[in-house]
Enzyme design. Structure first.
Site, PDB file in Angstrom:
ATOM      1  NE  ARG A   1      -3.366   0.153   2.916  1.00  0.00           N
ATOM      2  CZ  ARG A   1      -4.613   0.637   3.026  1.00  0.00           C
ATOM      3  NH1 ARG A   1      -5.616   0.014   2.445  1.00  0.00           N
ATOM      4  NH2 ARG A   1      -4.847   1.718   3.723  1.00  0.00           N
TER       5      ARG A   1
ATOM      6  NE  ARG B   1      -2.739  15.143  -8.650  1.00  0.00           N
ATOM      7  CZ  ARG B   1      -3.536  14.377  -9.389  1.00  0.00           C
ATOM      8  NH1 ARG B   1      -3.082  13.827 -10.509  1.00  0.00           N
ATOM      9  NH2 ARG B   1      -4.782  14.170  -9.042  1.00  0.00           N
TER      10      ARG B   1
ATOM     11  CG  HIS C   1      -0.339  15.051 -13.799  1.00  0.00           C
ATOM     12  ND1 HIS C   1      -1.115  14.446 -12.843  1.00  0.00           N
ATOM     13  CD2 HIS C   1      -0.587  14.383 -14.955  1.00  0.00           C
ATOM     14  CE1 HIS C   1      -1.801  13.463 -13.398  1.00  0.00           C
ATOM     15  NE2 HIS C   1      -1.502  13.402 -14.679  1.00  0.00           N
TER      16      HIS C   1
ATOM     17  CB  SER D   1       8.575  -1.260   8.758  1.00  0.00           C
ATOM     18  OG  SER D   1       8.933  -1.536   7.407  1.00  0.00           O
TER      19      SER D   1
ATOM     20  CB  THR E   1      10.087  -3.078   3.243  1.00  0.00           C
ATOM     21  OG1 THR E   1       8.975  -2.841   4.108  1.00  0.00           O
ATOM     22  CG2 THR E   1       9.637  -3.947   2.082  1.00  0.00           C
TER      23      THR E   1
ATOM     24  CB  SER F   1      -4.920   1.771   7.564  1.00  0.00           C
ATOM     25  OG  SER F   1      -5.184   0.508   7.014  1.00  0.00           O
TER      26      SER F   1
ATOM     27  CD  GLU G   1      -0.417   1.255   4.602  1.00  0.00           C
ATOM     28  OE1 GLU G   1      -1.628   1.014   4.497  1.00  0.00           O
ATOM     29  OE2 GLU G   1       0.383   0.485   5.160  1.00  0.00           O
TER      30      GLU G   1
ATOM     31  CG  ASP H   1      -2.193  14.537  -2.862  1.00  0.00           C
ATOM     32  OD1 ASP H   1      -1.445  14.243  -3.819  1.00  0.00           O
ATOM     33  OD2 ASP H   1      -3.325  14.051  -2.721  1.00  0.00           O
TER      34      ASP H   1
HETATM   35  O1  LIG Z   1       1.092  -3.122   2.091  1.00  0.00           O
HETATM   36  C1  LIG Z   1       1.410  -2.854   3.218  1.00  0.00           C
HETATM   37  C2  LIG Z   1       0.539  -3.329   4.352  1.00  0.00           C
HETATM   38  O2  LIG Z   1      -0.791  -3.469   3.876  1.00  0.00           O
HETATM   39  C3  LIG Z   1       0.618  -2.581   5.656  1.00  0.00           C
HETATM   40  O3  LIG Z   1      -0.553  -1.855   5.984  1.00  0.00           O
HETATM   41  C4  LIG Z   1       2.690  -2.117   3.461  1.00  0.00           C
HETATM   42  O4  LIG Z   1       2.638  -0.867   2.823  1.00  0.00           O
HETATM   43  C5  LIG Z   1       3.853  -2.964   2.901  1.00  0.00           C
HETATM   44  O5  LIG Z   1       3.923  -4.152   3.623  1.00  0.00           O
HETATM   45  C6  LIG Z   1       5.182  -2.209   2.980  1.00  0.00           C
HETATM   46  O6  LIG Z   1       5.511  -1.980   4.326  1.00  0.00           O
HETATM   47  P1  LIG Z   1       6.349  -0.717   4.770  1.00  0.00           P
HETATM   48  O7  LIG Z   1       7.616  -0.737   3.941  1.00  0.00           O
HETATM   49  O8  LIG Z   1       6.620  -0.949   6.218  1.00  0.00           O
HETATM   50  O9  LIG Z   1       5.527   0.507   4.514  1.00  0.00           O
END
Ligand SMILES: O=C([C@H](O)CO)[C@H](O)[C@H](O)COP(=O)(O)O
Length: 185
Positions: free
Chosen positions: A46, A57, A60, A88, A91, A149, A152, A160
């Site tokens: 995510r 953007r 753009h 985190s 990754t 969430s 993200e 933005d």
């Molecule tokens: O997809 C993800 C997961 O749904 C957590 O809510 C994370 O964005 C993905 O695992 C990558 O992790 P991070 O590098 O720690 O953002």
């Protein structure tokens, strides 16, 4: 709880989180973007979706911006910046990418919950989003939402707002940017 009550609680969480983001750190990222030749953005899952929205953007705005991992993405060079979106900061694929980018003498920035993470320590610039980690049950930052969430969502809003700051500095209007939007949709 009703769905719209959840929505209101998400809005409260976002307000609480966003007001803790450092203006100084955000401005440094704006400056880095403006002075870089090419801009590469990477993220997994995510966080990666938010990274793609950010690159769209920047495209753009007429910047040379790329999503890492796309077939058509060129190579990273010395005057470029790699921006990593990782809650985190641990990754694995992104840690390797940050190390490689440093080896190529490019700038590395990370937007993360943990500036003390492995990617945070490698990076020239870290922008902290104070939110609960995706895997942590306990955190100073409370949320009713699952996993990462809150991070993200905050990431998308931060990106933005960075777009708006760059638009202001480049005196760009939304209508001009729309002229670069995909017309084969
Ligand atoms: O997809 C993800 C997961 O749904 C957590 O809510 C994370 O964005 C993905 O695992 C990558 O992790 P991070 O590098 O720690 O953002």
């Amino acid at each position: 709880m009703k769905t719209t009550q959840y929505l209101a609680e998400i809005e409260n969480e976002l307000n609480r989180t966003i007001e803790l983001i450092s203006e100084d750190e955000a401005e440094k990222l704006v400056d880095h973007i403006l002075k870089s030749k090419k801009i590469f953005v990477a993220g997994a899952g995510r966080s990666g979706f938010m990274a793609k929205s950010f690159v769209m953007r920047m495209m753009h705005m007429g910047l040379d911006a790329f999503v890492v991992g796309e077939t058509v993405t060129p190579g990273l060079e010395k005057d470029d910046i790699l921006i990593i979106a990782s809650g985190s900061g641990e990754t694995k694929s992104l840690v390797s990418m940050a190390e490689k980018a440093k080896g190529l003498e490019a700038s590395v920035a990370v937007v993360t919950i943990s500036p003390d993470s492995t990617i945070g320590k490698i990076s020239d610039l870290a922008i902290k989003i104070p939110a609960k980690p995706k895997a942590g049950a306990d955190s100073d930052y409370k949320t009713i939402q699952p996993m990462g969430s809150l991070f993200e969502q905050s990431l998308l809003l931060l990106f933005d707002s960075i777009i708006l700051s760059v638009m202001e500095q480049k005196e760009l209007a939304g209508q001009t940017m729309f002229g670069r939007h995909a017309n084969l949709e």
